[in-house]
Scaffold this motif. Structure first.
Motif, mmCIF file in Angstrom:
data_model
loop_
_atom_site.group_PDB
_atom_site.id
_atom_site.type_symbol
_atom_site.label_atom_id
_atom_site.label_comp_id
_atom_site.label_asym_id
_atom_site.label_seq_id
_atom_site.Cartn_x
_atom_site.Cartn_y
_atom_site.Cartn_z
ATOM 1 N N ASN A 234 32.393 41.756 -38.026
ATOM 2 C CA ASN A 234 31.521 41.215 -36.978
ATOM 3 C C ASN A 234 31.756 39.723 -36.788
ATOM 4 N N ARG B 17 32.594 37.694 -33.349
ATOM 5 C CA ARG B 17 31.670 36.658 -32.881
ATOM 6 C C ARG B 17 32.373 35.307 -32.789
ATOM 7 N N LYS C 97 26.424 36.811 -29.639
ATOM 8 C CA LYS C 97 26.166 37.967 -30.501
ATOM 9 C C LYS C 97 26.125 39.268 -29.701
ATOM 10 N N ARG C 98 25.465 39.237 -28.556
ATOM 11 C CA ARG C 98 25.368 40.459 -27.759
ATOM 12 C C ARG C 98 26.717 40.881 -27.198
ATOM 13 N N ARG D 43 28.914 42.219 -29.987
ATOM 14 C CA ARG D 43 28.459 43.562 -30.367
ATOM 15 C C ARG D 43 28.903 44.604 -29.342
#
Length: 228
Positions: free
Chosen positions: A156, A160, A178-179, A182
């Motif tokens: 992740n 990011r 972050k969104r 993701r």
């Protein structure tokens, strides 16, 4: 009213199924020996079709012509077989994302394009093992689950950081890092639910398509998205 039981696939049912055709046998370290590698490949197919809990050691061993007890010669338990599959898949996927050929790209747009394309391609090539590693985590022990969570966290961070670098440099719009990261990861991974090697898209084609979608989500200039 009695609950209807889900149909369970036998090892004969799994023979020759195109949806179970991927490059998973190439994932295992050759130092393990031929028999353990065959057992891992068999377990991938069984777990992907019936789930971890509905799969027996007889299923795994029988598919490669061995007795159920043969599995315990190489693995302490069925859960350890699952952990080896999940650990290997997560480690190899992370290695793909941190490959110097990708990580060393200076331009944020080219870096994200290459990162997403390679990561998507990896999941397409190993889609059966990747599906097990994503959807059978509940079968892991608490200790093994924590190890996998650490690897997932590191992955992740890679995505990011790639998005954040583009935002900071001005190459991307001021998106929610972050969104967006993701969402990009979801695009690259979720294909394991439906991808087949005999489908319309090769891993490379799917990788490039997903990379273009990822750049669009970042608000990268149209000229940058379509160049190269």
């Amino acid at each position: 009213m009695a609950k209807r039981r889900q149909a369970r696939f036998t090892t004969d049912d799994l023979e020759g199924l195109p949806e179970l055709d991927d490059e998973s046998p190439a994932l295992w370290d050759e130092s393990r020996g031929e028999v353990p590698r065959k057992l891992l490949t068999s377990a991938v197919r069984c777990f992907a079709s019936n789930g971890f809990h509905a799969t027996t050691t007889r299923d795994i061993s029988g598919a490669v012509g061995l007795s159920p007890a043969a599995l315990y010669v190489h693995f302490p338990s069925k859960e350890h077989v699952l952990f080896e599959i999940v650990r290997t898949a997560h480690d190899r996927a992370l290695a793909c994302a941190t490959d110097p050929a990708v990580a060393g790209l200076d331009d944020p747009v080219e870096h994200l394009r290459a990162l997403v394309a390679r990561y998507t391609e990896w999941h397409a090539r190993y889609h059966v093992a990747a599906r097990v590693s994503q959807y059978e985590l509940a079968g892991l022990s608490a200790e093994h689950y924590e190890q996998i969570l650490e690897t997932r966290h590191r992955t992740n961070v890679v995505f990011r950081t790639a998005v954040e670098r583009g935002v900071t440099s001005g190459a991307f719009a001021d998106v929610d890092v972050k969104r967006v990261a993701r969402a990009i990861l979801s695009l690259a991974i979720d294909l394991v639910r439906w991808y087949r090697r005999d489908g319309a898209d090769s891993p490379e084609q799917l990788g490039e398509f997903t990379a273009q979608l990822a750049l669009t989500m970042t608000g990268a200039p149209v000229a940058s998205v379509h160049q190269g």
